[in-house]
Design a protein around this motif. Structure first.
Motif, PDB file in Angstrom:
ATOM      1  N   LEU A 169      34.911  43.995  35.735  1.00 34.24           N
ATOM      2  CA  LEU A 169      33.511  43.842  36.137  1.00 34.24           C
ATOM      3  C   LEU A 169      33.341  44.429  37.533  1.00 34.24           C
ATOM      4  O   LEU A 169      34.181  44.200  38.416  1.00 34.24           O
ATOM      5  CB  LEU A 169      33.093  42.374  36.148  1.00 34.24           C
ATOM      6  CG  LEU A 169      33.059  41.661  34.788  1.00 34.24           C
ATOM      7  CD1 LEU A 169      32.632  40.210  34.964  1.00 34.24           C
ATOM      8  CD2 LEU A 169      32.129  42.370  33.810  1.00 34.24           C
ATOM      9  N   CYS A 171      31.513  44.270  40.833  1.00 36.52           N
ATOM     10  CA  CYS A 171      30.769  43.526  41.848  1.00 36.52           C
ATOM     11  C   CYS A 171      29.645  42.656  41.294  1.00 36.52           C
ATOM     12  O   CYS A 171      29.892  41.562  40.786  1.00 36.52           O
ATOM     13  CB  CYS A 171      30.254  44.487  42.910  1.00 36.52           C
ATOM     14  SG  CYS A 171      29.922  43.643  44.492  1.00 36.52           S
ATOM     15  N   ASN A 174      29.759  40.468  38.155  1.00 33.58           N
ATOM     16  CA  ASN A 174      30.450  39.181  38.195  1.00 33.58           C
ATOM     17  C   ASN A 174      29.525  38.069  38.678  1.00 33.58           C
ATOM     18  O   ASN A 174      29.715  36.893  38.349  1.00 33.58           O
ATOM     19  CB  ASN A 174      31.678  39.275  39.107  1.00 33.58           C
ATOM     20  CG  ASN A 174      32.460  37.984  39.172  1.00 33.58           C
ATOM     21  OD1 ASN A 174      32.902  37.470  38.144  1.00 33.58           O
ATOM     22  ND2 ASN A 174      32.627  37.446  40.368  1.00 33.58           N
ATOM     23  N   ARG A 180      28.648  38.237  32.939  1.00 34.68           N
ATOM     24  CA  ARG A 180      30.027  37.741  32.993  1.00 34.68           C
ATOM     25  C   ARG A 180      30.391  36.969  31.728  1.00 34.68           C
ATOM     26  O   ARG A 180      31.484  37.125  31.180  1.00 34.68           O
ATOM     27  CB  ARG A 180      30.231  36.861  34.230  1.00 34.68           C
ATOM     28  CG  ARG A 180      31.686  36.428  34.419  1.00 34.68           C
ATOM     29  CD  ARG A 180      31.914  35.589  35.659  1.00 34.68           C
ATOM     30  NE  ARG A 180      31.214  34.296  35.577  1.00 34.68           N
ATOM     31  CZ  ARG A 180      30.141  33.982  36.251  1.00 34.68           C
ATOM     32  NH1 ARG A 180      29.596  34.846  37.105  1.00 34.68           N
ATOM     33  NH2 ARG A 180      29.574  32.792  36.117  1.00 34.68           N
ATOM     34  N   VAL A 193      37.862  41.983  38.958  1.00 38.57           N
ATOM     35  CA  VAL A 193      36.575  42.123  39.639  1.00 38.57           C
ATOM     36  C   VAL A 193      36.777  43.046  40.835  1.00 38.57           C
ATOM     37  O   VAL A 193      37.537  42.724  41.753  1.00 38.57           O
ATOM     38  CB  VAL A 193      36.032  40.764  40.122  1.00 38.57           C
ATOM     39  CG1 VAL A 193      34.715  40.958  40.874  1.00 38.57           C
ATOM     40  CG2 VAL A 193      35.845  39.813  38.943  1.00 38.57           C
ATOM     41  N   HIS A 203      31.800  35.653  45.619  1.00 38.73           N
ATOM     42  CA  HIS A 203      32.531  35.899  44.365  1.00 38.73           C
ATOM     43  C   HIS A 203      33.528  34.787  44.076  1.00 38.73           C
ATOM     44  O   HIS A 203      33.771  34.445  42.912  1.00 38.73           O
ATOM     45  CB  HIS A 203      33.281  37.235  44.436  1.00 38.73           C
ATOM     46  CG  HIS A 203      32.417  38.425  44.171  1.00 38.73           C
ATOM     47  ND1 HIS A 203      31.976  38.756  42.910  1.00 38.73           N
ATOM     48  CD2 HIS A 203      31.907  39.365  45.009  1.00 38.73           C
ATOM     49  CE1 HIS A 203      31.229  39.849  42.975  1.00 38.73           C
ATOM     50  NE2 HIS A 203      31.177  40.241  44.240  1.00 38.73           N
ATOM     51  N   TYR A 222      40.739  39.944  42.177  1.00 39.79           N
ATOM     52  CA  TYR A 222      39.550  40.286  42.980  1.00 39.79           C
ATOM     53  C   TYR A 222      39.966  41.321  44.024  1.00 39.79           C
ATOM     54  O   TYR A 222      40.791  41.053  44.895  1.00 39.79           O
ATOM     55  CB  TYR A 222      39.003  39.029  43.656  1.00 39.79           C
ATOM     56  CG  TYR A 222      37.887  39.272  44.654  1.00 39.79           C
ATOM     57  CD1 TYR A 222      36.637  39.719  44.248  1.00 39.79           C
ATOM     58  CD2 TYR A 222      38.094  39.040  46.023  1.00 39.79           C
ATOM     59  CE1 TYR A 222      35.610  39.932  45.168  1.00 39.79           C
ATOM     60  CE2 TYR A 222      37.075  39.246  46.945  1.00 39.79           C
ATOM     61  CZ  TYR A 222      35.845  39.698  46.513  1.00 39.79           C
ATOM     62  OH  TYR A 222      34.834  39.914  47.424  1.00 39.79           O
TER      63      TYR A 222
END
Length: 723
Positions: A169, A171, A174, A180, A193, A203, A222
């Motif tokens: 995903l 930015c 998410n 999502r 992410v 996030h 992330y």
């Protein structure tokens, strides 16, 4: 509330022969650090990269670390890699088949659309798969018509990959709950992410909730870009545009959690954050167990601490000496990978047909649809066997391809086949066994007639004679017997028979070889019946004039586009202007002769691996002018002559005096090339046509010196002085 645009979830397979259904995955997140004013430029209210040299360096260093640590999944943040550098990562991945690269994201205009989408390239084994950003961030929208970003249309979910199952995903997707939920509503191992986010906490909260409240444990990677802007009122301080703080979320045992906190890898806030890049660190590396993501079992994550200081890797302004050493290390690895790829293309070209000969299969299919015999013609080391292998591989899904016996089968025979009838009988027996194997049958199941034809040569020859029509040769009759046999056993598929005439010459007598060539020289392809059994012959020997225009493919020299594709494997070292000159020089000196092109590229790359960083053009001239590179394999740590020298010497030794004299006349500077063109089947011209010292014009039928600098400079004396 803004309506979420419609999009597709597309399942995508990344098959891996070596890491099918893996247990552990080595994960690396490389967090880039950029300056907004020096590394980006604003176009139509969106930010694009401008400092390509710096980004190349960042990528080289990340790839070098990934190679050293045997990384399986390498992740870069959003807007960290420009579209122009994706080919560099593609070429790398061709030589690192088990590595999956999530290559950040970039803006891209599709078709004629002037408003771009944001897309993330996922790269594996040289292939690129694009997953889109569905919901643009507020900063990516513009009040100006035709500016800003538009919505994407697809999210890919990856399965059957070397790193398990995952989805990416970009930015704001998410942060958009509906996107999502749809993208993660399946049984996967990693949610990746990628972001360029000012406050990572935005996030972290939904990620933490996702990891800890679900019934099925997941890992979340992330990767956040770190971008700063020089403070307008301070020389030392910078404004944080995006804060980095790339992280890894999952569930682990209480003991492992305490270890991670004690080591400073995380503060475990929010819950489930097992790793966070802080301070001057710029990457993390960990080993994740995707078979056991449940905390009630064994610990699922084994972590190695961040060891690389950001000043040494990303900031080009600091510690220049260290940077040079690091850059050389990463660059050397890139050259090594390029060399491995060139060698792979040479050793097994089957998968590179469209790469080396873009229009080959289309042309071959055109001829074989009309005629029963196709001849691939060309001199020594020009690529006849390569082309035959490519044809075999490319057509194998549609039709069975039989490579007729090569000389290795006859290595233990005491004498060569001395009758053409024996040759046809031998080939027939081998093809019969091949067809039976395709049907899972055995000789004992054949009819009495078929059994006798493979058991007794005389019976086969009588049958061959019965099927030779008026005006035909035994070669045409031979193809007809294969058709009749296929019919008798109920085999209705097509069959292509591949013959390398150079190999046949090794296991038949001179008389048999001459007779077979006479068959070729007298064949008229326009009168051949359109059999489903086709014959493809790779030969140095030119057939009769009848074949010249309608059933002959002259193996071509590499065109500029092919050389460009090959040099793209290491084009990261050159500016575009230098690259264009480099390619032109290769064509000028080699005339595109495949053996010389590949040889040059291998020598060039070995120089680079040995830290010879002379200007590309200057180094190229040094290589072209050094004869030892071409006549000897000493540069490749072998004491033998080069393969081209061996082939040329063998050709000269086996040629008669008339052919040698004709050849010497041909390659002298003042010779009249036209007067030597006495037809395609004149025996005294064979050496001229096989040697490589000519170039052919199929329209006029004329042969000329091919203009290859390497041939005329390093091999002409060898040919002229050979007795």
């Amino acid at each position: 509330m803004t309506e979420v645009p419609k999009f597709e979830i597309i399942e995508t397979l990344l098959p891996s022969a070596k890491r099918e259904n893996p247990e552990f995955v080595n994960v690396m997140v490389f967090q880039t650090e950029y300056s907004l004013e020096t590394d980006y430029k604003k176009i139509n209210d969106l930010y694009y990269h401008r400092n390509m040299d710096k980004i190349k360096y960042v990528l080289l260093e990340a790839l070098a670390i990934a190679k050293k640590d045997n990384v399986h999944l390498l992740v870069f943040p959003e807007l960290s890699i420009p579209e122009e550098l994706i080919p560099l990562l593609q070429n790398w991945s061709k030589c690192n088949h088990e590595l999956v690269i999530v290559a950040g994201s970039h803006y891209h205009c599709e078709n004629e659309d002037k408003i771009p989408i944001s897309r993330c390239p996922v790269i594996h084994n040289g292939d690129v798969y694009y997953t889109h950003k569905i919901v643009p961030a507020d900063d990516e929208l513009s009040i100006n018509l035709g500016y800003g970003l538009k919505e994407g249309s697809q999210i890919l979910k990856f399965s059957n990959s070397p790193v398990g199952k995952f989805v990416v995903l970009i930015c704001s997707d998410n942060l958009e709950n509906s996107v999502r939920v749809r993208a993660t509503n399946w049984n996967f191992d990693f949610l990746v992410v990628i972001a360029a986010q000012k406050k990572s906490e935005d996030h972290w909260m939904p990620i933490s909730q996702f990891v800890n409240e679900g019934t099925d444990p997941k890992y979340v990677i992330y990767a956040n870009n770190k971008i700063s802007l020089k403070h307008p009122k301070s020389k030392r301080n910078s404004v944080i545009i995006t804060d980095g703080r790339s992280s890894f979320f999952g569930v682990t045992s209480p003991q492992k959690k305490d270890q991670l906190v004690d080591r400073g890898n995380t503060n475990f806030k929010p819950k489930g954050k097992l790793v966070e890049i802080t301070g001057k660190d710029n990457y993390y590396f960990l080993k994740a167990n995707i078979k056991n993501k449940n905390p009630s079992g064994k610990p699922t994550v084994a972590l190695r601490g961040n060891t690389m200081n950001i000043d040494q890797v990303v900031c080009l302004e600091a510690k220049i000496d260290n940077l040079v050493a690091l850059e050389l290390s990463g660059t050397r690895l890139m050259y090594q990978n390029a060399l491995e790829q060139i060698e792979k293309i040479e050793l097994d070209p089957s998968n590179y047909g469209s790469f080396l000969y873009p229009d080959l299969i289309k042309t071959v299919q055109f001829y074989l649809d009309k005629y029963s015999v196709l001849i691939l013609i060309g001199p020594i080391q020009v690529g006849k066997t390569t082309m035959l292998n490519i044809i075999c591989h490319s057509l194998s899904e549609k039709i069975h391809f039989v490579p007729i016996i090569d000389s290795s089968v006859f290595s233990l025979r005491r004498k060569k086949i001395d009758k053409i009838d024996s040759l046809f009988f031998l080939w027939y027996s081998e093809i019969v066994d091949y067809v039976l194997a395709l049907q899972n049958k055995h000789r004992v199941e054949l009819s009495p007639n078929d059994k006798s034809r493979i058991a007794e040569q005389e019976i086969f020859l009588d049958w061959l004679g019965e099927n030779r029509f008026v005006g035909e040769t035994n070669l045409q009759a031979f193809l007809r017997t294969i058709e009749l046999f296929k019919e008798s056993v109920g085999y209705r598929s097509g069959l292509y028979l591949g013959i390398r005439l150079d190999e046949v010459q090794k296991y038949v007598s001179e008389a048999v070889f001459t007779e077979f060539n006479e068959f070729l020289s007298t064949l008229n392809s326009t009168t051949l019946q359109s059999f489903t059994t086709k014959l493809i012959i790779a030969s140095r020997y030119f057939p009769g004039m009848n074949f010249k225009r309608n059933s002959l493919i002259y193996v071509p020299h590499f065109e500029t586009e092919v050389v460009k594709n090959l040099t793209a494997l290491f084009s990261f070292e050159m500016e575009q202007e230098i690259q264009d000159e480099f390619i032109e020089l290769i064509i000028e000196k080699t005339d595109g002769y495949p053996w010389f092109v590949m040889r040059f590229l291998k020598i060039y790359l070995r120089h680079r691996i040995q830290d010879n960083f002379t200007n590309p053009i200057e180094l190229s001239h040094q290589i072209y002018n050094q004869g030892s590179f071409w006549v000897s394999d000493s540069f490749f740590l072998s004491e033998s002559h080069s393969h081209f020298v061996n082939e040329l010497t063998s050709l000269l030794k086996t040629s008669d005096k008339v052919s040698k004299d004709e050849f010497k006349r041909f390659i002298r500077p003042n010779s009249s090339h036209t007067e030597l063109n006495n037809g395609w089947s004149v025996s005294k011209d064979y050496l001229v046509k096989q040697s490589g010292f000519f170039k052919i014009n199929l329209d006029s039928g004329q042969f000329e010196n091919n203009g290859c600098f390497l041939l005329s400079t390093h091999f002409k004396d060898l040919a002229l002085n050979h007795e």
